[in-house]
Design an enzyme around this catalytic site. Structure first.
Site, short mmCIF file in Angstrom:
data_model
loop_
_atom_site.label_atom_id
_atom_site.label_comp_id
_atom_site.label_asym_id
_atom_site.label_seq_id
_atom_site.Cartn_x
_atom_site.Cartn_y
_atom_site.Cartn_z
N HIS A 336 14.88 -50.81 26.23
CA HIS A 336 15.86 -51.55 25.93
C HIS A 336 15.78 -52.97 25.82
CE1 HIS A 336 20.31 -53.16 26.52
NE2 HIS A 336 20.61 -52.19 25.93
N ASP A 397 21.98 -44.42 25.92
CA ASP A 397 21.96 -43.56 24.47
C ASP A 397 21.09 -42.35 24.94
OD1 ASP A 397 23.67 -45.19 23.12
OD2 ASP A 397 21.65 -46.43 22.62
#
Length: 462
Positions: A336, A397
């Site tokens: 991330h 996600d």
């Protein structure tokens, strides 16, 4: 099949279009070394990949590291909504078996948790706002359906301007009214756009279910997108959790920053929200979970046995080597831009996904375990490939697409659900920009193009 533009109009101009394209590409290309020469913060990021500080916010806070002796030290990720940790917020409504998205939206907008009366009044107000204006569904959705629901949502947001008796008034109270209406209507717009897409593009039956008062946002969405309007309490709870976890992520995420940029011009609410929807549509932002799903299918197709950790790890290394899937060298859903040790949203969603997988049993339990295996092996594959001990984690996600699939939600609704959720944060950021700033956002660009003289038309032959 819905009739679309035909490219046949350009057939005669094919060579001309190609020449225009080549000329434009040549004009728009320059030496990447110029970025370093002029100290350009590409992507508004510093050299250490942290975001360039361009504003202040009191809405969302993302924390992933501490500084010790001028070095970043990774910590477990923290996400706070108006100063409240996302874990405490979720635990609060889950222990009471309540739906949490509505109070989360109230919190993000006002900065305070609602009491019983305020929460019920806010939910009642959203109930009143869920139904679309007379003629809206027919004129704005059915008469011009879109194969991409995000584009239709952007058009619906812009079209809402025409149904507002006072659309250009950017006083705080009027903008708040507009935002609440859009929060209420976004699930209805999404459901109708989805049904129109299925009917006009794929010749399926058209199901139009009205939003029902007394139902939460997640319940209403499920009953509007399903032909029989049926859903379980667990399904609605998990979708509600996903909405809460995606509602806000600081002012620097692309779509929320877009809201700040567009709002700073003094334009109307509908234009600002439509711009944010356009930003969220991009696969690098709102469409990331679709890439995860496709990648996982690719892994399964090539490793055969979903329990074979050795073959899975070998394939992950092939992904990093750009030898598999789309050749990007990425393991989608792992890593991330901010979080390092852990993404709190992924941890919470994973916990609920495990509960749903156990309830469904069979292949879904196997699928969930497969995801856990990939999550477990990805950091070691990265360490082996890069010879680096960089800390990496699964992001939200990674599990959101799996959760939506277990809920039998089609892929074309994954990103629109993100928009249904994030409009709460967008609304808060629009109101904040109006409240605290009176300057248009205008960063600088250095021109590095070559100079050239103007040439008279008669002398321009090559």
């Amino acid at each position: 099949m819905y009739h679309q533009y035909s490219d046949s109009i350009f057939a005669h101009y094919e060579d001309f279009i190609r020449d225009m394209s080549e000329t434009a590409v040549a004009s728009d290309s320059f030496d990447p070394a110029l970025y370093q020469k002029y100290n350009v913060k590409r992507g508004l990021r510093n050299a250490d990949s942290t975001g360039v500080l361009v504003g202040l916010t009191s809405i969302g806070d993302v924390r992933a590291y501490i500084m010790e002796e001028n070095e970043k030290v990774p910590i477990d990720g923290k996400l706070l909504y108006r100063g409240i940790s996302i874990e405490h917020l979720v635990d609060g409504f889950e222990k009471d078996r309540r739906f949490g998205f509505e109070e989360t939206a109230y919190l993000l907008i006002t900065g305070k948790l609602p009491d019983d009366r305020q929460l019920e009044e806010f939910k009642s107000l959203l109930d009143e706002c869920r139904k679309l204006p007379d003629g809206f569904a027919e004129d704005m959705i059915m008469k011009a359906p879109s194969n991409n629901i995000m584009n239709k949502l952007a058009r619906c947001a812009l079209a809402s301007y025409s149904y507002d008796s006072n659309p250009d008034d950017i006083s705080y109270e009027n903008v708040l009214r507009q935002c609440i209406r859009l929060i209420g209507q976004m699930p209805t717009m999404t459901a109708y756009a989805y049904q129109a897409r299925n009917h006009y593009y794929y010749d399926k039956s058209l199901y139009i279910h009205n939003p029902q008062k007394g139902l939460s946002t997640s319940e209403n969405l499920l009953q509007m997108i399903r032909p029989d309007s049926r859903y379980t309490k667990l399904e609605a709870e998990i979708l509600d959790l996903a909405l809460v976890l995606h509602a806000e992520h600081g002012g620097g995420n692309n779509s929320s920053f877009t809201v700040h940029v567009v709002t700073s011009t003094g334009t109307d609410t509908y234009s600002a929200i439509a711009a944010a929807i356009g930003a969220l549509k991009g696969p690098k932002h709102g469409g990331a979970n679709l890439k995860v799903m496709d990648m996982m299918e690719d892994i399964k197709a090539h490793v055969g046995d979903k329990r074979d950790k050795g073959r899975i790890k070998d394939y992950l290394i092939r992904l990093l080597n750009k030898e598999a899937y789309d050749g990007s060298g990425l393991i989608y859903g792992i890593g991330h831009a901010v979080y390092t040790k852990s993404d709190p949203r992924a941890k919470l969603l994973k916990r609920k996904a495990e509960e749903l997988a156990a309830a469904l049993g069979g292949e879904w339990e196997e699928e969930f375990n497969f995801y856990k295996t990939v999550e477990e092996l990805a950091p070691s594959a990265f360490e082996e490939y890069k010879n680096s001990s960089k800390v990496m984690c699964a992001n939200v996600d990674f599990y959101s697409g799996l959760v939506y699939s277990m809920l039998n939600i089609p892929k074309e609704l994954f990103t629109p659900i993100f928009a249904i959720s994030r409009i709460a944060g967008w609304s808060a950021h629009r109101l904040e920009e109006l409240a605290v700033s009176n300057r248009i956002i205008r960063p600088a660009y250095k021109n590095v193009g070559r100079k050239q003289p103007y040439v008279d038309l008669s002398d321009r032959r090559e």
